[in-house]
Design a protein around this motif. Structure first.
Motif, PDB file in Angstrom:
ATOM      1  N   SER A 282       0.826  -1.204   0.000  1.00 29.26           N
ATOM      2  CA  SER A 282       0.000   0.000   0.000  1.00 29.26           C
ATOM      3  C   SER A 282       0.861   1.255   0.000  1.00 29.26           C
ATOM      4  O   SER A 282       0.594   2.209  -0.746  1.00 29.26           O
ATOM      5  CB  SER A 282      -0.923  -0.004   1.218  1.00 29.26           C
ATOM      6  N   ARG A 283       1.909   1.250   0.809  1.00 29.61           N
ATOM      7  CA  ARG A 283       2.776   2.424   0.864  1.00 29.61           C
ATOM      8  C   ARG A 283       3.506   2.651  -0.457  1.00 29.61           C
ATOM      9  O   ARG A 283       3.707   3.799  -0.870  1.00 29.61           O
ATOM     10  CB  ARG A 283       3.780   2.266   2.014  1.00 29.61           C
ATOM     11  N   LEU A 284       3.893   1.581  -1.128  1.00 27.41           N
ATOM     12  CA  LEU A 284       4.563   1.721  -2.420  1.00 27.41           C
ATOM     13  C   LEU A 284       3.650   2.386  -3.449  1.00 27.41           C
ATOM     14  O   LEU A 284       4.071   3.271  -4.206  1.00 27.41           O
ATOM     15  CB  LEU A 284       5.020   0.351  -2.935  1.00 27.41           C
ATOM     16  N   VAL A 285       2.401   1.958  -3.480  1.00 25.07           N
ATOM     17  CA  VAL A 285       1.431   2.540  -4.415  1.00 25.07           C
ATOM     18  C   VAL A 285       1.171   3.998  -4.065  1.00 25.07           C
ATOM     19  O   VAL A 285       1.175   4.887  -4.934  1.00 25.07           O
ATOM     20  CB  VAL A 285       0.115   1.738  -4.397  1.00 25.07           C
ATOM     21  N   MET A 286       0.930   4.277  -2.790  1.00 23.76           N
ATOM     22  CA  MET A 286       0.651   5.637  -2.353  1.00 23.76           C
ATOM     23  C   MET A 286       1.816   6.569  -2.666  1.00 23.76           C
ATOM     24  O   MET A 286       1.619   7.681  -3.177  1.00 23.76           O
ATOM     25  CB  MET A 286       0.359   5.654  -0.849  1.00 23.76           C
ATOM     26  N   GLU A 287       3.029   6.102  -2.391  1.00 21.39           N
ATOM     27  CA  GLU A 287       4.209   6.934  -2.620  1.00 21.39           C
ATOM     28  C   GLU A 287       4.361   7.293  -4.090  1.00 21.39           C
ATOM     29  O   GLU A 287       4.615   8.450  -4.438  1.00 21.39           O
ATOM     30  CB  GLU A 287       5.468   6.202  -2.120  1.00 21.39           C
ATOM     31  N   GLU A 288       4.195   6.311  -4.973  1.00 16.44           N
ATOM     32  CA  GLU A 288       4.383   6.588  -6.393  1.00 16.44           C
ATOM     33  C   GLU A 288       3.307   7.526  -6.935  1.00 16.44           C
ATOM     34  O   GLU A 288       3.604   8.452  -7.698  1.00 16.44           O
ATOM     35  CB  GLU A 288       4.398   5.281  -7.197  1.00 16.44           C
ATOM     36  N   LEU A 289       2.061   7.330  -6.553  1.00 15.96           N
ATOM     37  CA  LEU A 289       0.997   8.221  -7.031  1.00 15.96           C
ATOM     38  C   LEU A 289       1.199   9.640  -6.511  1.00 15.96           C
ATOM     39  O   LEU A 289       1.027  10.621  -7.264  1.00 15.96           O
ATOM     40  CB  LEU A 289      -0.364   7.685  -6.596  1.00 15.96           C
ATOM     41  N   LEU A 290       1.565   9.768  -5.251  1.00 18.89           N
ATOM     42  CA  LEU A 290       1.796  11.099  -4.692  1.00 18.89           C
ATOM     43  C   LEU A 290       3.018  11.755  -5.325  1.00 18.89           C
ATOM     44  O   LEU A 290       2.998  12.963  -5.626  1.00 18.89           O
ATOM     45  CB  LEU A 290       1.969  11.003  -3.176  1.00 18.89           C
ATOM     46  N   GLN A 291       4.074  10.985  -5.544  1.00 15.38           N
ATOM     47  CA  GLN A 291       5.268  11.526  -6.187  1.00 15.38           C
ATOM     48  C   GLN A 291       4.949  12.024  -7.597  1.00 15.38           C
ATOM     49  O   GLN A 291       5.406  13.093  -8.021  1.00 15.38           O
ATOM     50  CB  GLN A 291       6.370  10.462  -6.254  1.00 15.38           C
TER      51      GLN A 291
ATOM     52  N   GLY B  75       3.142  19.599 -11.067  1.00 22.72           N
ATOM     53  CA  GLY B  75       3.024  21.043 -10.990  1.00 22.72           C
ATOM     54  C   GLY B  75       1.746  21.505 -10.330  1.00 22.72           C
ATOM     55  O   GLY B  75       1.482  22.712 -10.239  1.00 22.72           O
ATOM     56  N   LEU B  76       0.929  20.556  -9.848  1.00 27.65           N
ATOM     57  CA  LEU B  76      -0.275  20.934  -9.111  1.00 27.65           C
ATOM     58  C   LEU B  76       0.097  21.666  -7.827  1.00 27.65           C
ATOM     59  O   LEU B  76       1.126  21.377  -7.218  1.00 27.65           O
ATOM     60  CB  LEU B  76      -1.076  19.681  -8.735  1.00 27.65           C
ATOM     61  N   PRO B  77      -0.729  22.608  -7.388  1.00 32.11           N
ATOM     62  CA  PRO B  77      -0.510  23.200  -6.065  1.00 32.11           C
ATOM     63  C   PRO B  77      -0.536  22.099  -5.007  1.00 32.11           C
ATOM     64  O   PRO B  77      -1.376  21.198  -5.065  1.00 32.11           O
ATOM     65  CB  PRO B  77      -1.701  24.153  -5.912  1.00 32.11           C
ATOM     66  N   GLU B  78       0.359  22.156  -4.056  1.00 33.57           N
ATOM     67  CA  GLU B  78       0.482  21.081  -3.068  1.00 33.57           C
ATOM     68  C   GLU B  78      -0.813  20.818  -2.315  1.00 33.57           C
ATOM     69  O   GLU B  78      -1.120  19.673  -1.975  1.00 33.57           O
ATOM     70  CB  GLU B  78       1.603  21.395  -2.081  1.00 33.57           C
ATOM     71  N   GLU B  79      -1.586  21.871  -2.056  1.00 37.92           N
ATOM     72  CA  GLU B  79      -2.801  21.677  -1.271  1.00 37.92           C
ATOM     73  C   GLU B  79      -3.850  20.855  -2.027  1.00 37.92           C
ATOM     74  O   GLU B  79      -4.792  20.326  -1.430  1.00 37.92           O
ATOM     75  CB  GLU B  79      -3.402  23.031  -0.865  1.00 37.92           C
ATOM     76  N   GLU B  80      -3.710  20.738  -3.350  1.00 37.69           N
ATOM     77  CA  GLU B  80      -4.670  19.967  -4.140  1.00 37.69           C
ATOM     78  C   GLU B  80      -4.285  18.501  -4.285  1.00 37.69           C
ATOM     79  O   GLU B  80      -5.105  17.665  -4.656  1.00 37.69           O
ATOM     80  CB  GLU B  80      -4.811  20.576  -5.549  1.00 37.69           C
ATOM     81  N   ILE B  81      -3.037  18.190  -4.014  1.00 35.81           N
ATOM     82  CA  ILE B  81      -2.537  16.842  -4.284  1.00 35.81           C
ATOM     83  C   ILE B  81      -3.261  15.756  -3.488  1.00 35.81           C
ATOM     84  O   ILE B  81      -3.649  14.724  -4.069  1.00 35.81           O
ATOM     85  CB  ILE B  81      -1.015  16.785  -4.072  1.00 35.81           C
ATOM     86  N   PRO B  82      -3.495  15.910  -2.176  1.00 40.31           N
ATOM     87  CA  PRO B  82      -4.185  14.836  -1.450  1.00 40.31           C
ATOM     88  C   PRO B  82      -5.558  14.492  -2.020  1.00 40.31           C
ATOM     89  O   PRO B  82      -5.895  13.314  -2.186  1.00 40.31           O
ATOM     90  CB  PRO B  82      -4.294  15.394  -0.026  1.00 40.31           C
ATOM     91  N   SER B  83      -6.369  15.504  -2.349  1.00 42.39           N
ATOM     92  CA  SER B  83      -7.706  15.222  -2.872  1.00 42.39           C
ATOM     93  C   SER B  83      -7.628  14.590  -4.260  1.00 42.39           C
ATOM     94  O   SER B  83      -8.414  13.695  -4.594  1.00 42.39           O
ATOM     95  CB  SER B  83      -8.546  16.501  -2.917  1.00 42.39           C
ATOM     96  N   ARG B  84      -6.683  15.037  -5.070  1.00 48.63           N
ATOM     97  CA  ARG B  84      -6.509  14.429  -6.396  1.00 48.63           C
ATOM     98  C   ARG B  84      -6.073  12.980  -6.265  1.00 48.63           C
ATOM     99  O   ARG B  84      -6.513  12.110  -7.018  1.00 48.63           O
ATOM    100  CB  ARG B  84      -5.463  15.212  -7.201  1.00 48.63           C
ATOM    101  N   TYR B  85      -5.203  12.721  -5.306  1.00 48.06           N
ATOM    102  CA  TYR B  85      -4.741  11.349  -5.067  1.00 48.06           C
ATOM    103  C   TYR B  85      -5.931  10.448  -4.706  1.00 48.06           C
ATOM    104  O   TYR B  85      -6.085   9.341  -5.248  1.00 48.06           O
ATOM    105  CB  TYR B  85      -3.706  11.334  -3.938  1.00 48.06           C
ATOM    106  N   HIS B  86      -6.768  10.900  -3.778  1.00 50.17           N
ATOM    107  CA  HIS B  86      -7.901  10.090  -3.344  1.00 50.17           C
ATOM    108  C   HIS B  86      -8.842   9.784  -4.504  1.00 50.17           C
ATOM    109  O   HIS B  86      -9.339   8.656  -4.623  1.00 50.17           O
ATOM    110  CB  HIS B  86      -8.666  10.803  -2.225  1.00 50.17           C
ATOM    111  N   ARG B  87      -9.060  10.739  -5.362  1.00 52.36           N
ATOM    112  CA  ARG B  87      -9.969  10.507  -6.492  1.00 52.36           C
ATOM    113  C   ARG B  87      -9.391   9.492  -7.462  1.00 52.36           C
ATOM    114  O   ARG B  87     -10.118   8.664  -8.027  1.00 52.36           O
ATOM    115  CB  ARG B  87     -10.258  11.832  -7.201  1.00 52.36           C
ATOM    116  N   ILE B  88      -8.087   9.550  -7.676  1.00 48.30           N
ATOM    117  CA  ILE B  88      -7.452   8.584  -8.573  1.00 48.30           C
ATOM    118  C   ILE B  88      -7.582   7.170  -8.007  1.00 48.30           C
ATOM    119  O   ILE B  88      -7.923   6.222  -8.726  1.00 48.30           O
ATOM    120  CB  ILE B  88      -5.962   8.937  -8.794  1.00 48.30           C
ATOM    121  N   VAL B  89      -7.318   7.007  -6.716  1.00 50.88           N
ATOM    122  CA  VAL B  89      -7.392   5.690  -6.098  1.00 50.88           C
ATOM    123  C   VAL B  89      -8.809   5.140  -6.163  1.00 50.88           C
ATOM    124  O   VAL B  89      -9.032   3.964  -6.474  1.00 50.88           O
ATOM    125  CB  VAL B  89      -6.899   5.745  -4.639  1.00 50.88           C
TER     126      VAL B  89
END
Length: 217
Positions: free
Chosen positions: A111-120, A126-140
Motif C-alpha cells: 500500500s505504501r509503495l502505491v501511495m508513494e508513487e501516485l503522490l510523487q 506542478g499541481l498546487p500542493e494543497e490539491e494533491i491529497p484530494s486528487r490522489y484520493h480521487r485517482i485511487v
C-alpha cells in the motif's frame, strides 16, 4: 506424538489467497483457513489478530507484487497510468481479491509503495500542493472502482455469464420504444457491462488525468 506443523506468515497468506479464489470475504473465515492448513485457529491468531487484519495482509501482498520491479519512467501521467495498469494486471490474476482491496485497505508495504508513487507523480505534475491529497484520493477511488468492475465480470461462471447475457439481450433488444425510446433507438449499439473493459479502463483514466492536467497552473 509429533506436534502440529508451524506455518510461516507467508505460507498462511498463500493459503488464504488460494482459499479466497473459491470464496469471498464474507464467507471466508479464520476457522476455514485453519482447517485447510490442518491446524487450529489459535495458531493463526499468533500471526494475525483477526480476520480483517488477515484480509488486509492478503490485499497488501497483491499491491506489493504489482509494484515489484517498478521503476518510475516518463512524465507524471505516464507514471500514474503505469501504476494503475500494474494494479489492474495484478488483480486481473486474482479477481476474487479485487473487492478486498477496496474494502480492506491496508497500511502495509504494498500500500505504501502505491501511495508513494501516485503522490510523487502528482507532486511532479506542478499541481498546487494543497490539491494533491484530494486528487490522489480521487485517482485511487477511480482505479479501484474500475478494477472491481472488471473483476466482477471475470469471476462469473460460464453459466452465470450466459444467463446475464440473455437477460441483457431481452432487456435491451426487447425494449418497448413507447416506454424506452432512447434505449430502443440505441439497442443495437449498446454493449453489456464488461464487453469493452480494457478500452473503458484506458479511456476513463486518461480523461481523468486530462482533467487534472487542465487544472495545473
Amino acid at each position: 506424538m509429533a506436534g502440529r506443523r508451524r506455518w510461516s506468515t507467508e505460507e498462511i497468506l498463500d493459503t488464504a489467497a488460494d482459499l479466497l479464489h473459491t470464496s469471498d470475504a464474507e464467507s471466508f473465515s479464520v476457522r476455514k483457513l485453519a482447517a485447510v492448513l490442518g491446524t487450529d485457529s489459535s495458531s493463526l491468531y499468533r500471526h494475525f489478530r483477526n480476520k480483517t487484519e488477515l484480509l488486509r495482509a492478503v490485499a497488501d501482498r497483491i499491491l506489493a507484487a504489482a509494484m515489484d520491479g517498478y521503476r518510475p519512467d516518463g512524465d507524471w501521467k505516464q507514471r500514474i497510468t503505469a501504476t494503475a495498469q500494474r494494479l489492474r494486471e495484478a488483480f486481473g490474476r486474482h479477481p476474487q481479491l479485487a473487492a478486498i482491496w477496496g474494502r480492506y485497505g491496508s497500511g502495509g508495504t504494498g500500500s505504501r509503495l502505491v501511495m508513494e508513487e501516485l503522490l510523487q507523480a502528482l507532486w511532479a505534475s506542478g499541481l498546487p500542493e494543497e490539491e494533491i491529497p484530494s486528487r490522489y484520493h480521487r485517482i485511487v477511488i477511480l482505479v479501484a472502482a474500475l478494477i472491481a468492475s472488471e473483476a466482477g465480470i471475470a469471476t462469473l461462471t460460464p453459466g452465470e455469464y450466459e444467463q446475464g447475457m440473455e437477460q441483457f439481450r431481452v432487456a435491451v433488444l426487447g425494449a418497448d420504444p413507447g416506454h424506452f425510446p432512447a434505449l430502443a433507438h440505441f439497442a443495437r449499439e449498446i454493449r453489456p457491462l464488461g464487453a469493452a473493459g480494457g478500452d473503458a479502463f484506458d479511456e476513463i483514466l486518461a480523461a481523468h488525468l486530462a482533467r487534472i492536467e487542465a487544472a495545473i497552473p
